[in-house]
Design a protein around this motif. Structure first.
Motif, mmCIF file in Angstrom:
data_model
loop_
_atom_site.group_PDB
_atom_site.id
_atom_site.type_symbol
_atom_site.label_atom_id
_atom_site.label_comp_id
_atom_site.label_asym_id
_atom_site.label_seq_id
_atom_site.Cartn_x
_atom_site.Cartn_y
_atom_site.Cartn_z
ATOM 1 N N ALA A 196 0.829 -1.203 0.000
ATOM 2 C CA ALA A 196 0.000 0.000 0.000
ATOM 3 C C ALA A 196 0.864 1.255 0.000
ATOM 4 N N CYS A 197 1.980 1.209 0.733
ATOM 5 C CA CYS A 197 2.916 2.346 0.724
ATOM 6 C C CYS A 197 3.464 2.578 -0.675
ATOM 7 N N ILE A 198 3.783 1.487 -1.374
ATOM 8 C CA ILE A 198 4.292 1.591 -2.736
ATOM 9 C C ILE A 198 3.223 2.207 -3.640
ATOM 10 N N ALA A 199 1.990 1.696 -3.507
ATOM 11 C CA ALA A 199 0.900 2.177 -4.357
ATOM 12 C C ALA A 199 0.599 3.653 -4.119
ATOM 13 N N LYS A 200 0.779 4.123 -2.891
ATOM 14 C CA LYS A 200 0.500 5.519 -2.559
ATOM 15 C C LYS A 200 1.680 6.447 -2.854
ATOM 16 N N GLY A 201 2.784 5.891 -3.346
ATOM 17 C CA GLY A 201 3.933 6.717 -3.679
ATOM 18 C C GLY A 201 4.663 7.269 -2.475
ATOM 19 N N GLU A 202 4.652 6.508 -1.367
ATOM 20 C CA GLU A 202 5.267 6.996 -0.133
ATOM 21 C C GLU A 202 6.707 6.527 0.063
ATOM 22 N N THR A 203 7.218 5.725 -0.854
ATOM 23 C CA THR A 203 8.550 5.142 -0.659
ATOM 24 C C THR A 203 9.708 6.141 -0.723
ATOM 25 N N PRO A 204 9.594 7.291 -1.381
ATOM 26 C CA PRO A 204 10.756 8.190 -1.414
ATOM 27 C C PRO A 204 11.071 8.847 -0.078
ATOM 28 N N TYR A 205 10.139 8.815 0.858
ATOM 29 C CA TYR A 205 10.322 9.589 2.081
ATOM 30 C C TYR A 205 11.030 8.770 3.164
ATOM 31 N N VAL A 206 12.110 9.319 3.677
ATOM 32 C CA VAL A 206 12.895 8.687 4.737
ATOM 33 C C VAL A 206 12.675 9.475 6.014
ATOM 34 N N LEU A 207 12.155 8.802 7.034
ATOM 35 C CA LEU A 207 11.821 9.483 8.277
ATOM 36 C C LEU A 207 13.010 9.495 9.230
ATOM 37 N N GLY A 208 13.317 10.655 9.810
ATOM 38 C CA GLY A 208 14.446 10.741 10.730
ATOM 39 C C GLY A 208 15.718 10.340 10.028
ATOM 40 N N ASP A 209 16.552 9.525 10.705
ATOM 41 C CA ASP A 209 17.766 9.063 10.033
ATOM 42 C C ASP A 209 17.468 7.879 9.117
ATOM 43 N N GLY A 210 16.308 7.246 9.316
ATOM 44 C CA GLY A 210 15.840 6.224 8.385
ATOM 45 C C GLY A 210 16.534 4.887 8.458
ATOM 46 N N TYR A 211 17.472 4.709 9.367
ATOM 47 C CA TYR A 211 18.253 3.478 9.345
ATOM 48 C C TYR A 211 18.372 2.829 10.719
ATOM 49 N N LYS A 212 17.255 2.707 11.390
ATOM 50 C CA LYS A 212 17.202 1.975 12.646
ATOM 51 C C LYS A 212 16.969 0.493 12.354
ATOM 52 N N LEU A 213 17.681 -0.370 13.052
ATOM 53 C CA LEU A 213 17.571 -1.804 12.798
ATOM 54 C C LEU A 213 16.304 -2.390 13.416
ATOM 55 N N TRP A 214 15.681 -3.294 12.666
ATOM 56 C CA TRP A 214 14.495 -4.022 13.109
ATOM 57 C C TRP A 214 14.709 -5.513 12.895
ATOM 58 N N ASP A 215 13.949 -6.298 13.648
ATOM 59 C CA ASP A 215 13.898 -7.743 13.427
ATOM 60 C C ASP A 215 12.704 -8.099 12.544
ATOM 61 N N PHE A 216 12.924 -9.054 11.662
ATOM 62 C CA PHE A 216 11.842 -9.639 10.876
ATOM 63 C C PHE A 216 11.987 -11.159 10.957
ATOM 64 N N SER A 217 10.887 -11.870 10.743
ATOM 65 C CA SER A 217 10.911 -13.331 10.812
ATOM 66 C C SER A 217 10.157 -13.919 9.629
ATOM 67 N N TYR A 218 10.681 -15.021 9.100
ATOM 68 C CA TYR A 218 9.931 -15.781 8.102
ATOM 69 C C TYR A 218 9.065 -16.775 8.847
ATOM 70 N N VAL A 219 7.816 -16.894 8.453
ATOM 71 C CA VAL A 219 6.814 -17.583 9.271
ATOM 72 C C VAL A 219 7.154 -19.048 9.540
ATOM 73 N N THR A 220 7.755 -19.751 8.581
ATOM 74 C CA THR A 220 8.061 -21.165 8.831
ATOM 75 C C THR A 220 9.150 -21.322 9.888
#
Length: 352
Positions: A196-220
């Motif tokens: 939805a972010c891609i469809a709304k054209g929101e991807t060019p915007y970087v908030l703050g420093d934009g490079y805080k690390l996050w965890d993600f998981s693959y469901v399996t």
């Protein structure tokens, strides 16, 4: 040690159905029953031979009636209310969320103890610790306290964890797993939101420093961790009474994750604009007002901005040491497989 029988609450959902498949793969003789309010035939595929019970975990009578004929050796309690994306940073859903996430957990624990269930694996969340928006979480471990004053989802998961890990549950062996944000086949939250972010054209915007690390998981991978936890609780029980962070152990910035998803859909931001946090806050407010007027869902809000500018990742050392958990699917392959699945569901072609 082979698992003999299992009941999975929320078993037709994204993670619950993945646990059913992982359990069937590793313990093909295990009798598996899924408990949910949604018919699995209309949602996600389950292994052959899996039984289905329609029951509401907020009703103790429903829970007891469901468990009694099944007599499971282990319960995987996955069912939970996540809340709507637009309400994640609000309070309107608090009562119903606590009814599902806390009262539902209490009902299951009481029924399990009264019917001789051996093990109880509770699906908690990193939100039980990381939903307090006043601090950052960089490589935290299980010594960090749960939060009882945060976003309502985190508060509800922290309260449910307290019930699950309470020593009064003996002789029922319990543990809690805290997955990070998950992607994978059947994902109805992360990939749709990013798309939805891609469809709304929101991807060019970087908030703050934009490079805080996050965890993600693959469901399996998360499903594998649940099976390992159940095996531990019916054998050595070194996981009993413990909580574990579960993730791919490959923290990446939320920005890089978004760009990786965007690339699979053939979208590359034509430019990049860094927005200072103070200015972004007002932009988020404007987005919320605009969406309120148009009746659409805000993907760019003050809450999203605050959270995007926080580090949110944890150590996986404890899960590796006690459960023997190591992710089988890496984050690069996980993103690709997630995008392929979502593209099929919405009927689009991915970039080659």
């Amino acid at each position: 040690m082979a698992l003999q029988s299992a009941l999975i609450t929320g078993g037709t959902g994204f993670l619950g159905s993945a646990i059913a498949r992982a359990l069937h793969e590793k313990h093909p003789d295990c009798k598996i029953t899924v408990l949910d309010t949604k018919d699995p035939a209309a949602i996600r595929p389950l292994p052959d031979g899996v039984s289905f019970i329609n029951a509401d975990i907020t009703s103790y009578e429903d829970v007891r009636s469901a468990i009694e004929p099944v007599k499971p050796q282990v319960i995987f309690h996955v069912a939970a209310m996540l809340g709507s994306v637009s309400e994640r940073y609000g309070r309107k859903e608090r009562d119903v969320m606590f009814k599902v996430n806390v009262t539902g957990t209490k009902n299951l624990l009481e029924a399990a103890k009264s019917m001789g269930v051996e093990a109880f694996v509770h699906t908690s969340s990193i939100a039980a610790v990381m939903d307090d928006m006043t601090t950052e979480y960089a490589n935290v471990d299980e010594r960090w306290p749960t939060t009882h004053s945060s976003l309502i989802y985190g508060e509800s998961k922290a309260a449910a964890e307290d019930l699950v890990l309470n020593p009064s549950n003996n002789p029922l062996a319990t543990c809690a797993l805290r997955p990070s944000l998950m992607c994978g086949p059947g994902d109805e939250m992360l990939l749709p939101t990013l798309h939805a972010c891609i469809a709304k054209g929101e991807t060019p915007y970087v908030l703050g420093d934009g490079y805080k690390l996050w965890d993600f998981s693959y469901v399996t991978n998360v499903a594998d961790a649940h099976v390992l936890a159940a095996e531990n609780l019916i054998s050595s029980q070194t996981a009993a009474g413990e909580a574990f962070f579960i993730q791919n152990n490959e923290p990446v910035t939320s920005r890089d994750f978004l760009l990786a998803v965007s690339a699979h859909f053939g979208h590359y931001p034509p430019f990049e604009i860094k927005i200072p946090l103070s200015l972004a806050w007002f932009a988020g407010l404007a987005s919320e007002v605009s969406c309120w007027i148009t009746g659409s869902t805000a993907t760019f809000s003050r809450g999203v901005i605050r959270e995007s500018c926080m580090a949110k990742y944890a150590s996986g050392e404890k899960a590796k040491r006690i459960l023997g958990f190591e992710p089988r699917v890496g984050i690069i392959d996980g993103v690709r497989l997630s995008c392929e699945d979502y593209a099929r569901r919405i009927g689009v072609e991915l970039a080659s």
